[in-house]
Design a protein around this motif. Sequence first.
Motif, short mmCIF file in Angstrom:
data_model
loop_
_atom_site.label_atom_id
_atom_site.label_comp_id
_atom_site.label_asym_id
_atom_site.label_seq_id
_atom_site.Cartn_x
_atom_site.Cartn_y
_atom_site.Cartn_z
N GLU A 38 40.12 48.70 38.21
CA GLU A 38 41.31 47.86 38.28
C GLU A 38 41.56 47.39 39.71
N GLY A 91 50.85 44.29 38.87
CA GLY A 91 50.04 43.99 37.69
C GLY A 91 50.76 44.47 36.45
N GLU A 92 50.07 44.37 35.32
CA GLU A 92 50.65 44.88 34.08
C GLU A 92 50.82 46.39 34.20
N GLN A 115 47.93 48.77 33.49
CA GLN A 115 46.90 48.56 34.49
C GLN A 115 47.25 49.25 35.82
N THR A 116 48.49 49.06 36.27
CA THR A 116 48.87 49.66 37.55
C THR A 116 48.95 51.18 37.41
N THR A 165 54.45 50.69 42.08
CA THR A 165 53.96 49.68 41.15
C THR A 165 55.08 48.72 40.77
N THR A 220 55.60 44.87 38.16
CA THR A 220 54.95 43.81 37.39
C THR A 220 55.15 42.46 38.08
N LEU A 252 47.23 42.94 44.55
CA LEU A 252 47.34 42.32 43.23
C LEU A 252 46.18 42.76 42.36
N LEU A 253 46.49 43.30 41.20
CA LEU A 253 45.42 43.66 40.27
C LEU A 253 45.10 42.39 39.50
N SER A 254 43.92 41.85 39.74
CA SER A 254 43.68 40.44 39.45
C SER A 254 43.60 40.07 37.98
N ALA A 295 45.67 40.55 35.78
CA ALA A 295 46.99 40.47 35.16
C ALA A 295 47.39 39.09 34.63
N GLU A 335 49.37 35.07 42.13
CA GLU A 335 50.70 35.10 41.50
C GLU A 335 51.46 33.80 41.67
#
Length: 312
Positions: free
Chosen positions: A15, A37-38, A41-42, A144, A146, A163-165, A167, A272
């Motif tokens: 992730e 991120g979602e 996921q985070t 974390t 969203t 950023l967890l990409s 998402a 984002e």
Amino acid sequence: MAEWDVANRPDGAGELPEAVVQRLRAGELWHALLLIGERTQTVRAVRWLAQALLCSAPAAEAPCGRCRSCAQFAAGSHPDFWTSGEEGLRAGDVEALQSWLATKGHGARKVYALLGVDEMTPVAANRLLKTLEEPAPETYALLTATSRQKVISTLRSRSFTCLLSAAPPFTSTDPASMSVVGRLSSAEDPSFAGFMERVIEWTETWLRGGASPWELAASWQSLAKDIPAEDGLLLLAEWLRELMRVRAGAQADRFAAWQEAARRIAPILEVEQYAACVQVVMDARLRLQSHVALLLNLEQMCVRLREVTTSW
Ligand SMILES: [Zn+2]
């Protein structure tokens, strides 16, 4: 806790951006990391990072999954890991965290996770600032959210944002958009000829700050005058989605013929921000049905686009 069960998988590293994993391996992780991120996921990423930070194996191999620390972590009973936020974050949670931080740790390191700092109360956020400002040695904060926009700026500035990409929704599955983009790329429809070149030019003028929102609205109206306004805005939204995809490191997809331009423009904004811009354009497209004058609608759109690009 179902959320933690979902998250209890070994793929948390997948992730995370490579740069974060590299810093962890080098023993140089930031003391406060804000993961956007979602939620699932985070949470996965947080679990993996926390386990790796607490693992007794060398950093290059952590988390090993075999040491006592990893076993305690997997059992949910690691004494040097503290987490809160499954049901919102209030000032009392931050006070509990501060008490925990004041106690002596069992090992060399302490790791805490606060889930959903974008939803925390202002009082709680302000309490947390003090803790982030004076980090204790060998103590790591994993936060974390969203939405990065909703995290108060003082919290953002005291942590490293990651950023967890995966998402954002990179590809629209709306049949209308597929049909319009299909017509554009097949070039069968003469009204689309040269359209993308003008869209690319317009996008660069906007993103490089070369025109006011009113000038941008007027120039959009004139460049898209030969196609239905709905289709024009749909194409713009899809083009921004493409820039978002390229910005996140993926290959150009629907606009492959214009990938050189996509690579040139994409780095201007964050993933984002592109996601927010897509939303702005789709909102404007929806307003077309409300009989607001076209130019006024476009002006509102361009003002909001400018806000996204300048206020982050
Ligand atoms: Zn281990």
